[in-house]
Design a protein around this motif. Structure first.
Motif, PDB file in Angstrom:
ATOM      1  N   ALA A   1       0.760  -1.042  -0.016  1.00 47.69           N
ATOM      2  CA  ALA A   1       0.364   0.343  -0.252  1.00 47.69           C
ATOM      3  C   ALA A   1       1.021   1.229   0.002  1.00 47.69           C
ATOM      4  N   ALA A   2       0.279   2.574  -0.808  1.00 49.76           N
ATOM      5  CA  ALA A   2       1.354   3.359  -1.419  1.00 49.76           C
ATOM      6  C   ALA A   2       0.797   4.588  -1.537  1.00 49.76           C
ATOM      7  N   ASP A   3       0.423   5.397  -1.188  1.00 48.12           N
ATOM      8  CA  ASP A   3      -0.143   6.454  -0.936  1.00 48.12           C
ATOM      9  C   ASP A   3      -1.621   5.975  -1.423  1.00 48.12           C
ATOM     10  N   GLY A   4      -2.358   5.079  -0.611  1.00 46.30           N
ATOM     11  CA  GLY A   4      -3.277   5.219   0.101  1.00 46.30           C
ATOM     12  C   GLY A   4      -4.052   4.248  -1.240  1.00 46.30           C
ATOM     13  N   VAL A   5      -2.992   3.683  -2.442  1.00 45.34           N
ATOM     14  CA  VAL A   5      -3.473   3.118  -3.101  1.00 45.34           C
ATOM     15  C   VAL A   5      -2.878   1.407  -2.971  1.00 45.34           C
ATOM     16  N   VAL A   6      -3.491   0.310  -2.798  1.00 38.88           N
ATOM     17  CA  VAL A   6      -3.689  -0.918  -2.376  1.00 38.88           C
ATOM     18  C   VAL A   6      -3.198  -2.305  -3.124  1.00 38.88           C
ATOM     19  N   ARG A   7      -2.288  -3.014  -3.418  1.00 41.54           N
ATOM     20  CA  ARG A   7      -1.167  -3.394  -4.981  1.00 41.54           C
ATOM     21  C   ARG A   7      -0.865  -5.122  -4.257  1.00 41.54           C
ATOM     22  N   PHE A   8      -1.994  -6.066  -6.061  1.00 37.99           N
ATOM     23  CA  PHE A   8      -1.145  -7.357  -5.499  1.00 37.99           C
ATOM     24  C   PHE A   8      -0.364  -7.576  -7.154  1.00 37.99           C
ATOM     25  N   GLU A   9       0.883  -8.721  -7.045  1.00 32.94           N
ATOM     26  CA  GLU A   9       1.075  -8.919  -8.540  1.00 32.94           C
ATOM     27  C   GLU A   9       1.599 -10.585  -8.179  1.00 32.94           C
ATOM     28  N   ARG A  10       0.488 -11.285  -8.697  1.00 41.50           N
ATOM     29  CA  ARG A  10       0.764 -12.906  -8.970  1.00 41.50           C
ATOM     30  C   ARG A  10       0.784 -13.178 -10.227  1.00 41.50           C
TER      31      ARG A  10
ATOM     32  N   VAL B   1     -15.171  -5.419   0.454  1.00 36.14           N
ATOM     33  CA  VAL B   1     -14.581  -4.090  -0.392  1.00 36.14           C
ATOM     34  C   VAL B   1     -15.661  -4.189  -0.905  1.00 36.14           C
ATOM     35  N   PRO B   2     -16.280  -2.181  -0.843  1.00 34.55           N
ATOM     36  CA  PRO B   2     -17.565  -2.278  -1.770  1.00 34.55           C
ATOM     37  C   PRO B   2     -17.528  -2.347  -3.524  1.00 34.55           C
ATOM     38  N   THR B   3     -18.317  -2.685  -4.298  1.00 33.00           N
ATOM     39  CA  THR B   3     -18.515  -2.402  -5.296  1.00 33.00           C
ATOM     40  C   THR B   3     -19.378  -1.845  -5.660  1.00 33.00           C
TER      41      THR B   3
ATOM     42  N   SER C   1     -15.441   1.375  -7.272  1.00 32.55           N
ATOM     43  CA  SER C   1     -15.393   1.012  -5.559  1.00 32.55           C
ATOM     44  C   SER C   1     -15.992   2.041  -4.461  1.00 32.55           C
ATOM     45  N   GLY C   2     -16.726   1.445  -4.175  1.00 30.72           N
ATOM     46  CA  GLY C   2     -16.909   3.869  -3.079  1.00 30.72           C
ATOM     47  C   GLY C   2     -16.447   4.388  -3.559  1.00 30.72           C
ATOM     48  N   GLU C   3     -14.988   5.128  -3.174  1.00 21.83           N
ATOM     49  CA  GLU C   3     -15.163   6.778  -3.930  1.00 21.83           C
ATOM     50  C   GLU C   3     -13.839   6.404  -5.305  1.00 21.83           C
ATOM     51  N   GLY C   4     -13.156   4.996  -5.198  1.00 21.06           N
ATOM     52  CA  GLY C   4     -12.047   4.044  -6.115  1.00 21.06           C
ATOM     53  C   GLY C   4     -12.502   3.630  -6.799  1.00 21.06           C
ATOM     54  N   ARG C   5     -11.957   2.812  -7.886  1.00 20.99           N
ATOM     55  CA  ARG C   5     -11.546   1.277  -8.397  1.00 20.99           C
ATOM     56  C   ARG C   5     -10.891   0.037  -8.206  1.00 20.99           C
ATOM     57  N   VAL C   6     -11.312  -1.582  -8.495  1.00 15.33           N
ATOM     58  CA  VAL C   6     -10.942  -2.303  -8.294  1.00 15.33           C
ATOM     59  C   VAL C   6     -10.425  -2.210  -9.329  1.00 15.33           C
TER      60      VAL C   6
ATOM     61  N   ILE D   1      -5.373  -3.980  -8.218  1.00 17.11           N
ATOM     62  CA  ILE D   1      -4.987  -2.717  -8.140  1.00 17.11           C
ATOM     63  C   ILE D   1      -6.657  -2.010  -7.289  1.00 17.11           C
ATOM     64  N   ASP D   2      -6.253  -1.590  -6.100  1.00 19.90           N
ATOM     65  CA  ASP D   2      -7.314  -0.996  -5.413  1.00 19.90           C
ATOM     66  C   ASP D   2      -7.460  -0.100  -5.172  1.00 19.90           C
ATOM     67  N   SER D   3      -8.301   1.363  -6.118  1.00 19.16           N
ATOM     68  CA  SER D   3      -7.169   2.509  -6.049  1.00 19.16           C
ATOM     69  C   SER D   3      -7.378   3.483  -4.686  1.00 19.16           C
ATOM     70  N   ALA D   4      -8.789   3.244  -4.211  1.00 20.39           N
ATOM     71  CA  ALA D   4      -8.286   3.917  -3.024  1.00 20.39           C
ATOM     72  C   ALA D   4     -10.180   3.636  -2.061  1.00 20.39           C
ATOM     73  N   PRO D   5      -9.263   2.882  -1.060  1.00 20.12           N
ATOM     74  CA  PRO D   5     -10.262   1.556  -0.796  1.00 20.12           C
ATOM     75  C   PRO D   5     -10.507   2.505   1.121  1.00 20.12           C
ATOM     76  N   ASP D   6     -11.228   2.522   1.897  1.00 24.56           N
ATOM     77  CA  ASP D   6     -11.563   3.051   2.931  1.00 24.56           C
ATOM     78  C   ASP D   6     -10.656   2.377   4.205  1.00 24.56           C
ATOM     79  N   ASP D   7     -10.362   1.453   4.642  1.00 28.68           N
ATOM     80  CA  ASP D   7      -9.104   0.991   5.269  1.00 28.68           C
ATOM     81  C   ASP D   7      -8.035  -0.004   4.453  1.00 28.68           C
ATOM     82  N   PRO D   8      -7.240   0.558   4.166  1.00 27.47           N
ATOM     83  CA  PRO D   8      -6.034   0.278   3.470  1.00 27.47           C
ATOM     84  C   PRO D   8      -5.663  -1.654   3.736  1.00 27.47           C
ATOM     85  N   ALA D   9      -5.478  -1.448   5.151  1.00 30.04           N
ATOM     86  CA  ALA D   9      -5.346  -3.104   5.985  1.00 30.04           C
ATOM     87  C   ALA D   9      -6.373  -3.519   5.814  1.00 30.04           C
ATOM     88  N   VAL D  10      -7.865  -3.570   5.292  1.00 32.13           N
ATOM     89  CA  VAL D  10      -8.509  -4.400   5.328  1.00 32.13           C
ATOM     90  C   VAL D  10      -9.228  -4.843   4.168  1.00 32.13           C
TER      91      VAL D  10
END
Length: 294
Positions: free
Chosen positions: A160-169, A203-205, A221-226, A242-251
């Motif tokens: 998570a950086a600058d409010g953006v969550v990212r995974f790469e698999r 995560v809201p849809t 997804s909320g104020e952002g996008r998945v 990429i989850d661009s604006a999660p309500d809670d990055p840890a969640v």
């Protein structure tokens, strides 16, 4: 498993050890002579065993353009180092009472590929050991082994950086299978609901905002996008989430971590049901601690 992954000077170093009941001189021939390399090395290399000599690597005789490398170090019967496609390889042989210890290292940039590299090279070195012993059964590539390395090296963790969550698999299955499983074999429509396998209860849809079959899927997804991005990989498919604006990055991190982990098991034929809430909470706490300012 003796495989380990390290970060050295901003590059990834995969290290594998093998205890071989053969003297260094015998193993040296097996790792440097073309007639011996064909028993275990994944390509057919051509080279002169002197520093700075050019190397070529072919996977088939009709390959139009072989990949290239260079012999870097030669110290018989102790060290053979070379480059291949911009990546570095070292084979060290250390005398031991049981024969010799082989230490193999592979230095590369693309961290998500580490599990694929570990799976492939561990099987190659198993084939080397079998060839030195005069032959024998060697295991084969398996999604289970690949996923074991994903877990071992922590490649399942997101950032998570600058409010953006990212995974790469990287999943060791064909791209069309991953796309089909995530979309339930139906191409999503812009403005419609996202496919259930791309969502979770944390995560809201919202409506689908972009679709390019087998390349990307994005929804509100909320104020952002998945956003799911897909790219073919020599060993399967690379999935970037990429989850661009999660309500809670840890969640978000915990939920997508479990989501992608469960999807990997699903691709192996093992469905995770019900949703592992306890693991999700444990991961949430771990990610929350990680995100705390220091």
């Amino acid at each position: 498993m003796t495989e380990s992954l390290h970060r050295i000077f901003d590059r990834n170093v995969l290290r594998i050890e093998r205890r071989l009941t053969h003297p260094p001189a015998k193993v040296w021939r097996a790792v440097t002579e073309p007639a011996e390399l064909k028993h275990w090395f994944p390509a057919t290399p051509s080279f002169e065993l002197v520093p700075h000599a050019k190397m070529t690597f072919r996977f088939s005789e009709d390959e139009a353009e072989p990949s290239v490398g260079e012999v870097l170090e030669v110290e018989p019967p102790r060290l053979f180092a070379f480059s291949w496609g911009g990546e570095l390889f070292r084979i060290e042989l250390r005398p031991a009472t049981f024969g010799c210890l082989l230490v193999f290292t592979h230095t590369f940039d693309d961290r998500p590929k580490a599990a694929s590299y570990a799976t492939g090279w561990s099987l190659c070195l198993d084939a080397l050991a079998a060839a030195l012993a005069g032959g024998g059964e060697v295991g084969s590539w398996s999604p289970e082994l690949h996923e074991a390395y994903v877990m071992r090296f922590g490649l399942d963790y997101g950032s998570a950086a600058d409010g953006v969550v990212r995974f790469e698999r990287v999943y060791p299955v064909p791209l069309d299978k991953v796309w089909s499983e995530l979309t339930e074999s139906e191409t999503p429509a812009v403005g419609g609901e996202p496919p259930l396998p791309t969502t979770n209860g944390y995560v809201p849809t919202g409506p689908v905002t972009a679709v390019e079959p087998s390349q990307l899927l994005e929804y509100q997804s909320g104020e952002g996008r998945v956003r799911f991005e897909f790219a073919p990989d020599p060993t399967g498919v690379r999935v970037t989430l990429i989850d661009s604006a999660p309500d809670d990055p840890a969640v978000s991190l915990a939920a997508w971590h479990v989501h992608l982990e469960s999807f990997g098991k699903h691709l192996q034929g093992v469905d995770v049901c019900p949703w592992p809430e306890r693991r999700t909470e444990e991961l949430r706490q771990a990610y929350a601690a990680q995100l705390q300012p220091r």
